[in-house]
Write an enzyme that holds these catalytic residues in place. Structure first.
Site, PDB file in Angstrom:
ATOM      1  N   GLU A  62       0.839  -1.211   0.000  1.00 45.22           N
ATOM      2  CA  GLU A  62       0.000   0.000   0.000  1.00 45.22           C
ATOM      3  C   GLU A  62       0.870   1.257   0.000  1.00 45.22           C
ATOM      4  OE1 GLU A  62      -3.801  -0.024   1.728  1.00 45.22           O
ATOM      5  OE2 GLU A  62      -3.309   1.653   3.053  1.00 45.22           O
TER       6      GLU A  62
ATOM      7  N   TYR B 277      -6.773   7.059  -0.487  1.00 43.97           N
ATOM      8  CA  TYR B 277      -7.469   8.269  -0.905  1.00 43.97           C
ATOM      9  C   TYR B 277      -7.566   9.194   0.309  1.00 43.97           C
ATOM     10  CZ  TYR B 277     -11.164  11.070  -3.109  1.00 43.97           C
ATOM     11  OH  TYR B 277     -11.904  12.071  -3.669  1.00 43.97           O
TER      12      TYR B 277
ATOM     13  N   ALA C 250      -6.199   9.302   2.979  1.00 44.67           N
ATOM     14  CA  ALA C 250      -5.904   8.790   4.324  1.00 44.67           C
ATOM     15  C   ALA C 250      -4.522   9.256   4.753  1.00 44.67           C
ATOM     16  CB  ALA C 250      -5.962   7.265   4.337  1.00 44.67           C
TER      17      ALA C 250
ATOM     18  N   HIS D  65      -8.207   3.670  -4.027  1.00 45.09           N
ATOM     19  CA  HIS D  65      -9.191   3.843  -2.950  1.00 45.09           C
ATOM     20  C   HIS D  65     -10.079   5.059  -3.252  1.00 45.09           C
ATOM     21  CE1 HIS D  65      -6.815   1.588   0.418  1.00 45.09           C
ATOM     22  NE2 HIS D  65      -6.635   1.023  -0.759  1.00 45.09           N
TER      23      HIS D  65
ATOM     24  N   GLY E 148     -14.669   6.351   4.757  1.00 45.94           N
ATOM     25  CA  GLY E 148     -13.774   7.414   5.218  1.00 45.94           C
ATOM     26  C   GLY E 148     -14.031   7.671   6.692  1.00 45.94           C
TER      27      GLY E 148
ATOM     28  N   LYS F 215     -22.273  -5.184   2.671  1.00 48.01           N
ATOM     29  CA  LYS F 215     -21.326  -4.625   1.686  1.00 48.01           C
ATOM     30  C   LYS F 215     -20.997  -5.679   0.625  1.00 48.01           C
ATOM     31  CE  LYS F 215     -17.857  -2.806   4.321  1.00 48.01           C
ATOM     32  NZ  LYS F 215     -16.817  -1.839   4.767  1.00 48.01           N
TER      33      LYS F 215
ATOM     34  N   GLN G 133       5.436   5.801  15.678  1.00 47.23           N
ATOM     35  CA  GLN G 133       4.339   5.374  14.803  1.00 47.23           C
ATOM     36  C   GLN G 133       3.320   4.523  15.578  1.00 47.23           C
ATOM     37  OE1 GLN G 133       6.148   2.911  11.865  1.00 47.23           O
ATOM     38  NE2 GLN G 133       4.281   2.561  10.711  1.00 47.23           N
TER      39      GLN G 133
ATOM     40  N   LYS H 151       7.440   3.243   1.812  1.00 46.40           N
ATOM     41  CA  LYS H 151       8.827   2.953   2.232  1.00 46.40           C
ATOM     42  C   LYS H 151       9.355   1.768   1.434  1.00 46.40           C
ATOM     43  CE  LYS H 151       8.142   4.508   6.979  1.00 46.40           C
ATOM     44  NZ  LYS H 151       7.477   4.005   8.179  1.00 46.40           N
TER      45      LYS H 151
HETATM   46  P1  FAD Z   1     -18.396   1.323   6.699  1.00 45.80           P
HETATM   47  O1  FAD Z   1     -18.380   0.013   6.029  1.00 45.80           O
HETATM   48  O2  FAD Z   1     -19.462   2.283   6.320  1.00 45.80           O
HETATM   49  O3  FAD Z   1     -18.484   1.051   8.278  1.00 45.80           O
HETATM   50  C1  FAD Z   1     -18.302   2.113   9.215  1.00 45.80           C
HETATM   51  C2  FAD Z   1     -19.146   1.812  10.459  1.00 45.80           C
HETATM   52  O4  FAD Z   1     -20.536   1.873  10.132  1.00 45.80           O
HETATM   53  C3  FAD Z   1     -18.910   0.429  11.057  1.00 45.80           C
HETATM   54  O5  FAD Z   1     -19.051   0.546  12.449  1.00 45.80           O
HETATM   55  C4  FAD Z   1     -20.045  -0.414  10.478  1.00 45.80           C
HETATM   56  O6  FAD Z   1     -20.400  -1.519  11.295  1.00 45.80           O
HETATM   57  C5  FAD Z   1     -21.182   0.611  10.405  1.00 45.80           C
HETATM   58  N1  FAD Z   1     -22.116   0.366   9.315  1.00 45.80           N
HETATM   59  C6  FAD Z   1     -21.804  -0.038   8.047  1.00 45.80           C
HETATM   60  N2  FAD Z   1     -22.924  -0.101   7.319  1.00 45.80           N
HETATM   61  C7  FAD Z   1     -23.968   0.277   8.113  1.00 45.80           C
HETATM   62  C8  FAD Z   1     -25.369   0.420   7.926  1.00 45.80           C
HETATM   63  N3  FAD Z   1     -25.933   0.144   6.740  1.00 45.80           N
HETATM   64  N4  FAD Z   1     -26.122   0.855   8.969  1.00 45.80           N
HETATM   65  C9  FAD Z   1     -25.563   1.134  10.175  1.00 45.80           C
HETATM   66  N5  FAD Z   1     -24.228   1.007  10.414  1.00 45.80           N
HETATM   67  C10 FAD Z   1     -23.433   0.584   9.395  1.00 45.80           C
HETATM   68  N6  FAD Z   1      -9.669   5.952   4.968  1.00 45.80           N
HETATM   69  C11 FAD Z   1      -9.420   6.932   4.068  1.00 45.80           C
HETATM   70  O7  FAD Z   1      -9.766   8.101   4.312  1.00 45.80           O
HETATM   71  N7  FAD Z   1      -8.774   6.668   2.885  1.00 45.80           N
HETATM   72  C12 FAD Z   1      -8.358   5.421   2.552  1.00 45.80           C
HETATM   73  O8  FAD Z   1      -7.777   5.224   1.481  1.00 45.80           O
HETATM   74  C13 FAD Z   1      -8.600   4.353   3.483  1.00 45.80           C
HETATM   75  N8  FAD Z   1      -8.234   3.086   3.201  1.00 45.80           N
HETATM   76  C14 FAD Z   1      -8.554   2.064   4.086  1.00 45.80           C
HETATM   77  C15 FAD Z   1      -8.225   0.741   3.753  1.00 45.80           C
HETATM   78  C16 FAD Z   1      -8.515  -0.302   4.634  1.00 45.80           C
HETATM   79  C17 FAD Z   1      -8.153  -1.721   4.264  1.00 45.80           C
HETATM   80  C18 FAD Z   1      -9.134  -0.018   5.885  1.00 45.80           C
HETATM   81  C19 FAD Z   1      -9.420  -1.135   6.863  1.00 45.80           C
HETATM   82  C20 FAD Z   1      -9.473   1.287   6.215  1.00 45.80           C
HETATM   83  C21 FAD Z   1      -9.200   2.345   5.317  1.00 45.80           C
HETATM   84  N9  FAD Z   1      -9.542   3.670   5.598  1.00 45.80           N
HETATM   85  C22 FAD Z   1      -9.278   4.674   4.701  1.00 45.80           C
HETATM   86  C23 FAD Z   1     -10.186   4.000   6.875  1.00 45.80           C
HETATM   87  C24 FAD Z   1     -11.741   3.921   6.739  1.00 45.80           C
HETATM   88  O9  FAD Z   1     -12.186   4.981   5.930  1.00 45.80           O
HETATM   89  C25 FAD Z   1     -12.304   4.031   8.153  1.00 45.80           C
HETATM   90  O10 FAD Z   1     -11.985   2.889   8.900  1.00 45.80           O
HETATM   91  C26 FAD Z   1     -13.782   4.383   8.250  1.00 45.80           C
HETATM   92  O11 FAD Z   1     -14.022   4.778   9.601  1.00 45.80           O
HETATM   93  C27 FAD Z   1     -14.751   3.266   7.900  1.00 45.80           C
HETATM   94  O12 FAD Z   1     -14.754   2.976   6.582  1.00 45.80           O
HETATM   95  P2  FAD Z   1     -15.568   1.702   6.015  1.00 45.80           P
HETATM   96  O13 FAD Z   1     -15.508   1.782   4.567  1.00 45.80           O
HETATM   97  O14 FAD Z   1     -15.132   0.475   6.693  1.00 45.80           O
HETATM   98  O15 FAD Z   1     -17.039   2.105   6.555  1.00 45.80           O
END
Ligand code: FAD
Length: 291
Positions: A17, A49, A51, A77, A108, A168, A215, A275
Site C-alpha cells: 500500500e 485516498y 488517508a 481507494h 472514510g 457490503k 508510529q 517505504k
Molecule cells: P463502513 O463500512 O461504512 O463502516 C463504518 C461503520 O458503520 C462500522 O461501524 C459499520 O459496522 C457501520 N455500518 C456499516 N454499514 C452500516 C449500515 N448500513 N447501517 C448502520 N451502520 C453501518 N480511509 C481513508 O480516508 N482513505 C483510505 O484510502 C482508506 N483506506 C482504508 C483501507 C482499509 C483496508 C481499511 C481497513 C481502512 C481504510 N480507511 C481509509 C479508513 C476507513 O475509511 C475508516 O476505517 C472508516 O471509519 C470506515 O470505513 P468503512 O468503509 O469500513 O465504513
C-alpha cells in the site's frame, strides 16, 4: 487486471500500500517511492485516498502511473462520507477514463466537523451506499471493501459489524482487506465468524510493519488494534533506537506473514507506507517462501 482473478493463487503473494503526497511539493518524491515499490513486482499496489493526510487528487495519477509504466495491477481507494453524489459520480468517471479496474470503496473517517453535522443531510452514510452507486454507474470495477478483525471502533458489537459487512459484500464487494492487527489469532477468529455468517469472498489480511516507536501510538489509536505482550516488549525495548526498531518491526511483520501462510492464507497486504526499503526487506525475508 481485476484483482478477483489474482486471488486464486495457492502460493504466497504480497501486495503493498502507498499513499498520495500531502503537498504538491512532495509529489515527485512520493511518485518515485511508489515506483521503487512497483519495481519489486508485488501482486498489486493499493493507493489510498486522502488517508493519513494525503491529498486525494493524486490517487488516480499514482495508480495510473504504476499500472501503465510498471504493469503492476493497482487498486485505487475512494471515500464518500464528505462527498456529494455529483462528486462521487465524477470520480467514478475519472477512474474509468484512467483505465482503473479495481476500486476500494470506503466510507472514510469521520472528522470532528462531520461528527457534529446533521447526518440526515449526508449523501453517503456508509460504504455500502458508495458500493451501490458504483454498481449502478455502469462501471465494471472489481470492488473491494474494508473489514475489521477487532471490530470497527464505532461498532458496539461484532455481530452487528459482521451483519453490515455482509451487506457490503451482497452489494458488490468481491474481496475485503482487513485493518491492521498484531495478533494473528484475532484474524483466525474473525475469519471463522464471517465464514459462519455466509461471507465467502477472499479476505486479504493487512499487515503493518511498525518501523518506528512514534508510529505505534498513532497506528494503535487509529485502528484500535490490540497490542500483544510480545509486540509491546519489542516496542519497549527498541522504540527509542530507530534502526533497531525498524529491524525488529520488519521481523515481527515477516513472522506474522509466515504464520498467515502456514495457516492457509495466500494473499497478504503490507501497509508499506511509501517505504521501498521496508517493502524490499519484507520481500527478501520471504524470498524462499514467496511463489
Ligand atoms: P463502513 O463500512 O461504512 O463502516 C463504518 C461503520 O458503520 C462500522 O461501524 C459499520 O459496522 C457501520 N455500518 C456499516 N454499514 C452500516 C449500515 N448500513 N447501517 C448502520 N451502520 C453501518 N480511509 C481513508 O480516508 N482513505 C483510505 O484510502 C482508506 N483506506 C482504508 C483501507 C482499509 C483496508 C481499511 C481497513 C481502512 C481504510 N480507511 C481509509 C479508513 C476507513 O475509511 C475508516 O476505517 C472508516 O471509519 C470506515 O470505513 P468503512 O468503509 O469500513 O465504513
Amino acid at each position: 487486471m481485476k484483482l478477483s482473478e489474482l486471488f486464486k493463487n495457492d502460493k504466497l503473494s504480497l501486495s503493498f500500500e502507498v499513499f498520495p503526497p500531502k503537498t504538491d511539493m512532495a509529489f515527485d518524491s512520493v511518485k518515485s517511492a511508489t515506483e521503487e515499490i512497483a519495481k519489486l513486482r508485488p501482486s498489486f499496489m493499493s493507493v489510498t485516498y486522502g488517508a493519513g493526510g494525503g491529498t486525494s487528487r493524486y490517487t488516480l495519477e499514482i495508480a495510473k502511473n504504476i499500472k501503465e509504466h510498471y504493469s503492476v495491477p493497482t487498486l485505487a481507494h475512494l471515500t464518500c462520507v464528505s462527498s456529494t453524489k455529483e462528486t462521487v459520480l465524477e470520480k467514478i468517471e475519472a477512474m474509468k477514463d484512467a483505465g482503473i479496474e479495481n476500486v476500494m470503496a470506503l466510507r472514510g473517517d469521520l472528522t470532528p466537523e462531520l461528527e457534529k453535522s446533521d447526518r440526515s443531510k449526508w449523501a453517503y452514510r456508509h460504504a455500502v451506499d458508495l458500493i451501490h452507486d458504483i454498481k449502478t454507474s455502469g462501471a465494471d470495477f472489481c470492488i473491494g471493501g474494508a473489514c475489521y478483525p477487532e471490530i470497527h471502533p464505532e461498532s458496539t458489537n461484532q455481530k452487528e459489524d459482521i451483519k453490515y459487512l455482509k451487506e457490503k459484500v451482497d452489494a458488490g464487494c468481491s474481496f475485503l482487506t482487513t485493518q491492521m492487527f498484531f495478533d494473528n489469532n484475532l484474524l483466525y477468529n474473525f475469519l471463522y465468524k464471517i465464514r459462519e455468517a455466509g461471507i465467502t469472498v477472499p479476505i486479504i489480511p493487512g499487515v503493518m510493519p511498525i518501523t518506528n516507536g512514534n508510529q505505534v501510538e498513532r497506528a494503535i489509536k487509529l485502528s484500535g488494534s490490540f497490542m500483544p505482550q510480545r509486540f509491546k516488549s519489542l516496542v519497549d525495548k527498541f522504540g527509542t533506537s530507530p534502526e533497531a526498531m525498524k529491524q525488529a518491526g520488519i521481523a515481527y511483520a515477516t513472522d506474522q506473514i509466515i504464520d498467515l501462510f502456514a495457516n492457509g492464507i495466500t494473499n497478504v497486504h503490507v501497509y508499506s507506507m511509501n517505504k521501498p526499503d521496508v517493502a524490499a526487506k519484507i520481500q527478501s525475508n520471504l524470498s524462499d517462501i514467496l511463489g
